[in-house]
Every structure is written in structure tokens, then in C-alpha cells.
Scaffold this active site. Structure first.
Site, PDB file in Angstrom:
ATOM      1  N   TRP A  20       0.906  -0.968   0.169  1.00 59.22           N
ATOM      2  CA  TRP A  20       0.002   0.101  -0.053  1.00 59.22           C
ATOM      3  C   TRP A  20       1.106   1.223  -0.008  1.00 59.22           C
ATOM      4  CZ3 TRP A  20      -0.540   3.475   4.136  1.00 59.22           C
ATOM      5  CH2 TRP A  20      -1.711   4.329   4.059  1.00 59.22           C
ATOM      6  N   HIS A 700       6.766  18.312   7.385  1.00 59.04           N
ATOM      7  CA  HIS A 700       5.868  17.125   6.667  1.00 59.04           C
ATOM      8  C   HIS A 700       5.516  17.499   5.057  1.00 59.04           C
ATOM      9  CE1 HIS A 700       5.304  16.585  11.106  1.00 59.04           C
ATOM     10  NE2 HIS A 700       5.530  15.603  10.896  1.00 59.04           N
TER      11      HIS A 700
END
Length: 775
Positions: A20, A700
């Protein structure tokens, strides 16, 4: 008992080999077409359902799968796209979905924070816009997909309206009722469509019910579910709770739903006590969470059967669901792939697939009697007893040390006011000193060389020479940029917990034990299976080498005892804080060695301190007092001149201000850029007088912020914080960022610091006492 159903609350998304994650990152990088990506995601979903079917689960959850985060999925169902992403209405495009989570060149990503007291991160919904609309029925899509492709009549999993709104931002607490009422008709429409499609069972998750709530909030819950059950009267609705016990037990179990899901693992026995006190409505199904969905240890089947018998007797119920206590999102996929573990440890483990086997086994035992599973009962008991008798769980030296903690000093030699003067004299840093949090980019080449070393294709000497070259390169980059305090970059480390676990006694690592942290970011938590023991220096070689290359101070970098604890799978035969103190004593030895070898700044990171807070506020003091003690036990032996730093991830900072003060660290840095304004507001009412750095840009996102953005963040902080105590740094470590974007962002950050120094009346210093002393 004949009417027993086995079920599950949710299955891990990432795949046995992180398929995934790889698909996501290939799509993001443009290496995979959208159509191919979506087909792969469907393949993963169906494979997860088939595995649960094969394990013998009667009622299988659907819709728990996500392409990033289930809270974000819920927000997208209601078209809750922040205005900065230029959403035009209708079903949210996949590209916009990922932009909200990750940011893009023109818009900052939505805030990310911890999912209750786990290490999973969710994207915080933004409710500033008050016009939600039901734009996509995801649960219906996944229900129909499972039925058409696999013949599975699944149980749609939905994040409940009260929890969803409580986890969101952009409204005042007094508006809670209005906000929940805004979403209730949308949930009603969703349930109505599910009913029309023939859905029998629906799982509505309301984990917020295991936190500390008010009577008004419980009344709001009652009104909400009265509306929802009327909207879809034929659906059997399970109100699912987890992570702790219910305070308003009678009120919640009397809600007009068809089933109540309770956690009998993390409830400290309180849910069972409430059952004995108040009983359970005979017209409802009790969904009993009796298998730990957050830890990896094999269940004692006999003990679990006994617990189920007590639950059934207290509830006087003839219908029972047996299930994990929470979603299995928080554990790895299967033990079967772990071929390198000792039989003693491997036999005592249970990951997601094995937990489903345990659920099915317990269901069989309840329906047919213990005799039907006698072999399995004996096997589980033997595996646990063998591990408990192992040498790793019987380290006399460690056990004696932790038994005599009262005799050990856990306080610094002098108060902060005195230490800070000595440190200012020793380092003479400029006002608003600049630094980074610890790590620099882990490039593909670094990962490649580490893998070659692990495969023994490189000698240890060759690998260490490669790491030294990376350290040297980044020390030179930091010199050129003009940072004030350096780090060595942590190129030798895969993960901030894994690295230390590999070097301490009592830890073991898996090969495929990955779990999702946020987005495609997966971590492989260590197993703390024995007594934690210091074996040899862990960070000395790299720290001393880096310091030898520069006259600027280089921080020694360690992960703190509470973060190691909270980011590990911790043995369940001891109290968690006994284990935390064992870790602290091991780190204490490492810190003493660093100091003796000339490392004068030592950062002991505790990003996970707050995430370990119990959900019940009445339990907070015990947790925080124990956490503070473990941290201080680790750092208290250093000299006054040695500066102790720590780093934390932000979430409701003001709620733990007293504990952060009590840590008595000389400098704390906090991840704040996605929620900078909220944190600044907390300092308007709270004074913090030690050194502090609030992250001035978000690491991030690959987006490089402008100097104006960074300067604004600095200026806002200086309205409530003393410039003499303020440090300037990124949000977190820079491990996941690219080299060029990291250099560019740091260059802008340093320029913003220099400009701000001039505005506050402190010119830039080109040298300091530490430099002169080193020369």
C-alpha cells in the site's frame, strides 16, 4: 451460549510487505497512473477482506480501508475542503484529497495530530466553513464492492458524528451542539442509503465516549442517536467504543441502538464492574472487545474464555459479539513472515491475522465449550510461560536497580536560573540561536548503503566510513549555512526508537512488523520483551566525530524513555512505568558517557510524551508524574554547564504545561507550524521561562516556505515569549525531506532569524565563547 458472532473492528491497510505504501508513493511521484493506482487500492481492499474471511470471522468490517486517513475520508464525504484548496463542490477529487493531507506549492496541508493516545496520526478536519454537504457515500461504495466482488455482506464502519466533530477544529466548544446538529442530517442520509441497499449491521465508532465528557455532551449524544436510528430503523447499529471504559455507562447502554461495543482490555476492569453494577439491556447485542488490538502478545486463551464467561454472566445476555478491543490498525499483519525470531519469542506473539484467529477460537470455545479448544488453551499457556521463564525476563542486575530507584538522584544539581547563566557563559550564542531538531535527509543512497551493510555486502568499517563522510558533508553544509548549533544528522539511524532498541538488551526487532504512523509513513516498533539493559555506548562514536569537525557545539541526540516506551510494543507482564524506568537507567549511562567525552549539549527527545496521556483526565497526574520522573532519572547526573534539550510534538500544549516545566530541560523545541497560532495563544496565559523553540516551518510538506511566513511565525512567538530564551528551528527532524529543499528552507530560516535579531535590537554575533574555547 449459541448466539455468538465473531467480528473485527478494522484491519491494517499497509499490506504484509507495505504494498500500500509503495503504491501511494509511486502515484505521488508520477511513476503510476491514476487508473492503475485505483485498481491496486481496490485489490488491496479485497485482499484484506478475503484474509478476514479465511480466518473465520463471521461479520467483516468494510469501509475501514483508507488511501491516507479515515478521519480525512469522513471529512471528504461532507465536502469539508479548506478554502485554500479551491474546491468547486461535488465529490472531492483524489488530487485534492492528497493535497489536504500533504500540502502543495500554493496551500499548506491541514494539521495532523495523534489519534487519541496511539501513535497513529489523523488529519484534523477544519470546520471553519459551515456548509457541509453529503457528496459521497463511501461506506455504501465499499459495502457494495465487497458484496459484488466477494459475496461478503459486510459491516460498514463509520466514524461517529460526535467523535468527528470533537476531533475537528474551527469552532468554539460552546458551538459543539450546533456543529453536531449540522452533521446529523448528513449522517442520517448516509444511513438511509445504506438501509436501502440492504445493509444489516453498521459499526459507528465513538471512541470519544471513553474520554472525560460532560453530562451535556452525553445528552447531545442521546439526541443525535435518537435521530439516526429513526432515519434507518431497519439497520442494526453498533455504537462502538474503545481505548478505555465508559463513565456514563447506564446512559450510553440505554441509547436507541442495537448493540454496544466495549473495550475489556484497556478498561482497568471498569467496564466489567459497570456490567456487574448496572447490568445490560436484554434487547441489545453486547460486542465484547477481549483481544488486545494495540499490542502484539499472544492471548492466554483460558483467561480470555474466563473473562468472556464473566462478561456474559454480568450482562445476562444470550447474544454476544466477540472481537478485538480496537481496530487492528495499530499492529503488524502477521507473525508468519518473521522467520528470524527465536521460537520462544515468536510463539508468544500475535499480530493482526493471529488476533483474528484468536477471536474465531474464542467464539468456538464459547459456543462449543472449552473442551473443543483444549489443545489451543494449553498451547497459548505454554508459550507465555516459556517467555516468562526466559533469561531476558530475569536480568537480576536490572531488576535490582529498578527496585532501588529511591536511592538514585533524579534532580539537576542547580535550578535552571543558575544553570542558564553558566551555559550562557560557556556557549555565548547569539540571541535567537538557530538549530535543527536532529536528523538530515536520509537519501536513497544512504538507505542503499545501509541495506548492503545489513546484507554483509559491506564491511562494518566500510559502512562506518560512509556514515562519517555523510556527517562530514552535513557539518560543512551547516557551517556554510551559518547555523549556531549543529547536529550530526543521524545518518546511521533508521528510526529514532529502532536505533536504540537494537543496541539495548531486552529489545527485539521484527523484519515485517510495520504499522502506519501517518499517510504512507510506516514505522516498525521494537518489541520490549525482556528487562532493558545498557550494553555499550550507542551514540558516542558519531557524536564525538561530528564535534571534532567543528568549533560550533554539536548536540548529542537521544530518544527519551517515554517515547521509546510509547513507540514500542511493551511487554505486558510488568507495569509500563517499571519498563520506562529501566529504559531511563540505560539512557542515564549513555548520557554520562557522552558528557565525559566532551558533548556539552545533549538532546533527549520526548515527542510522544503527550500521546501517552490516559483518555481519562483523572489518570493524567499519575502518568505525567511517572513520565517526568523517568526523564529526569535519565538526565539528572549531568553538570550544570551541560545543556539538556528535548523535543515534543504539539497537541494541547497548555494541558501539560506543568509537566513540561517539571522536566526541567534547559531548552524545549515543539512541533507547531501546522497549529502555530493555537499554541501562541496558550502562552498568553502561561509563562514559560526556560529555553524554547517553536517550529517555524512544517517539515511534513515538501513545500519551502517564504521568509515572510517564517518571520511572521517568529514575530508572533516573540509577542509572548522572551527573545533571550527563544530558539529558532524547524518543526521536526528533516529525515524525510530532500537535500535541496532542506538546504533552501534552512537558508531562509537563518535569514529570518538574522532579520528578527536586528528588529529586536540584538545584532548578529559572528563568534562565541564556545568557538574560542574550542580553538
Amino acid at each position: 451460549m449459541k448466539n455468538v458472532i465473531s467480528t473485527n473492528l478494522g484491519y491494517p491497510r499497509i499490506g504484509e510487505h507495505r504494498e500500500w505504501k509503495k503504491a501511494l508513493e509511486h502515484f505521488w511521484s508520477g511513476k503510476m497512473e491514476k487508473e492503475t493506482f485505483l485498481l491496486q487500492m481496490q485489490e488491496f481492499r479485497l485482499d484484506h477482506l478475503k484474509k478476514q474471511l479465511d480466518q473465520g470471522i463471521d461479520l467483516i468490517p468494510v469501509g475501514d480501508f483508507s488511501m491516507y486517513d479515515h478521519v480525512l475520508d469522513t471529512a471528504m464525504m461532507f465536502g469539508l475542503v479548506p478554502e485554500r484548496f479551491e474546491y468547486k463542490g461535488g465529490k472531492v477529487p483524489l488530487e485534492t484529497y492528497f493535497d489536504i493531507a500533504r500540502g502543495n506549492r500554493s496551500a499548506v496541508a491541514s494539521e495532523m495530530t495523534k489519534w487519541f493516545n496511539t501513535n497513529y496520526h489523523y488529519i484534523v478536519p477544519e470546520l471553519n466553513q459551515r456548509n457541509p454537504a453529503f457528496v459521497e457515500n463511501r461506506p455504501l461504495h465499499f459495502y457494495q464492492e465487497a458484496k459484488q466482488k466477494l459475496g461478503i455482506n459486510g459491516k460498514p464502519v463509520i466514524l461517529g458524528p460526535v467523535t468527528f466533530v470533537k476531533l475537528a477544529k474551527g469552532y468554539d466548544q460552546q458551538e459543539l451542539k450546533d456543529m453536531v446538529e449540522l452533521f446529523t442530517p448528513l449522517y442520517a442520509q448516509m444511513l438511509g442509503e445504506l438501509e436501502a441497499a440492504g445493509v444489516e449491521w453498521v459499526q459507528i465508532d465513538e471512541p470519544i465516549l471513553c474520554t472525560t465528557l460532560s453530562a451535556e455532551e452525553i445528552h447531545l449524544l442521546k439526541e443525535t442517536y435518537e435521530t439516526l436510528t429513526k432515519a434507518a430503523p431497519k439497520i442494526k447499529m453498533i455504537l462502538q467504543t474503545y481505548f478505555d471504559h465508559l463513565d456514563y455507562f447506564e446512559e450510553i447502554t440505554s441509547l436507541p441502538v442495537h448493540g454496544i461495543g466495549l473495550d475489556f482490555v484497556h478498561d482497568d476492569g471498569q467496564n466489567l464492574k459497570a456490567l456487574n453494577t448496572f447490568g445490560f439491556p436484554q434487547d441489545k447485542m453486547l460486542a465484547a472487545g477481549v483481544i488486545d488490538g494495540r499490542n502484539v502478545w499472544r492471548a492466554n486463551i483460558e483467561e480470555r474464555i474466563t473473562l468472556i464467561e464473566k462478561i456474559a454472566a454480568a450482562a445476562k445476555c444470550e447474544q454476544l459479539m466477540i472481537q478485538p478491543a480496537s481496530s487492528l490498525l495499530h499492529v503488524p499483519i502477521t507473525v508468519n513472515n518473521e522467520t528470524e525470531l527465536t521460537p520462544t519469542l515468536k510463539n508468544a506473539l500475535s499480530f493482526a491475522d493471529e488476533k483474528l484467529q484468536e477471536v474465531a477460537l474464542l467464539s468456538k470455545g464459547v459456543k462449543e465449550g472449552k473442551a473443543a479448544i483444549e489443545k489451543d488453551i494449553k498451547a497459548s499457556k505454554a508459550a507465555i510461560e516459556t517467555l516468562n521463564g526466559s533469561p531476558e525476563r530475569n536480568n537480576t542486575k536490572v531488576q535490582l536497580a529498578t527496585a532501588n530507584l529511591e536511592a538514585m538522584n533524579a534532580e539537576r544539581q542547580a535550578p535552571f536560573e543558575s544553570r542558564s547563566k553558566l551555559q550562557e557563559s560557556a556557549f555565548q550564542l547569539p540571541i535567537l540561536p538557530t538549530t535543527t531538531i536532529g536528523s538530515f535527509p536520509q537519501t536513497q543512497e544512504i538507505r542503499k548503503q545501509r541495506l548492503k551493510w545489513r546484507k554483509k555486502e559491506l564491511t562494518t568499517e566500510q559502512y562506518e566510513d560512509f556514515i562519517k563522510a555523510e556527517i562530514k558533508k552535513w557539518i560543512e553544509i551547516q557551517e556554510k549555512l551559518g547555523l549556531d548549533v549543529f547536529v550530526h544528522g543521524e545518518f546511521e539511524r533508521t528510526d529514532m526508537v529502532e536505533y536504540f532498541g537494537e543496541k539495548l538488551g531486552g529489545f527485539q526487532f521484527t523484519k515485517f512488523g510495520w504499522v502506519q504512523s501517518y499517510g504512507s509513513r510506516c514505522v516498525k516498533p521494537p518489541l520490549i520483551f525482556g528487562d532493558v539493559a545498557f550494553l555499550a555506548p550507542m551514540t558516542l562514536k558519531e557524536s564525538v566525530y561530528a564535534q571534532s569537525l567543528t568549533s560550533k557545539p554539536v548536540k548529542g541526540m537521544l530518544t527519551g524513555p517515554i517515547t521509546i516506551l510509547n513507540w514500542s510494543f511493551v511487554r505486558d507482564d510488568l507495569s509500563r512505568f517499571t519498563v520506562a524506568n529501566q529504559i531511563a537507567l540505560a539512557l542515564r549511562e549513555e548520557i554520562n558517557i557522552l558528557e565525559k567525552n566532551g558533548i556539552q549539549m545533549i538532546q533527549v527527545d520526548e515527542p510522544a510524551l503527550r500521546e501517552g496521556l490516559p483518555l481519562k483526565k483523572e489518570k493524567w497526574d499519575n502518568y505525567l508524574n511517572a513520565a517526568v520522573h523517568a526523564f529526569k532519572l535519565a538526565v539528572s547526573t549531568v553538570k550544570n554547564e551541560t545543556q539538556i534539550h528535548t523535543h515534543m510534538c504539539y497537541s494541547d500544549f497548555e494541558e501539560i504545561m506543568d509537566a513540561i516545566n517539571a522536566l526541567d530541560a534547559d531548552v524545549i523545541s515543539i512541533e507547531t507550524s501546522r497549529s502555530h497560532g493555537e499554541l501562541i495563544q496558550s502562552f498568553e496565559d502561561t509563562t514559560y521561562e526556560k529555553g524554547i523553540g517553536l517550529g517555524v516551518y512544517d517539515i511534513h510538506s515538501k513545500r519551502v516556505p517564504t521568509i515572510e511566513e517564517m518571520s511572521t511565525n517568529i514575530s508572533r512567538a516573540l509577542k509572548v515569549l522572551d527573545p533571550k530564551r527563544f530558539w529558532i528551528n524547524p518543526d521536526c527532524g528533516l529525515k524525510t525531506r530532500g537535500t535541496e529543499e532542506t538546504i533552501e528552507a534552512l537558508k531562509i530560516m537563518i535569514e529570518a532569524a538574522k532579520e528578527t535579531r536586528e528588529t529586536v535590537g540584538y545584532p548578529v554575533k559572528e563568534t562565541n565563547a564556545f568557538v574560542n574555547a574550542k580553538e
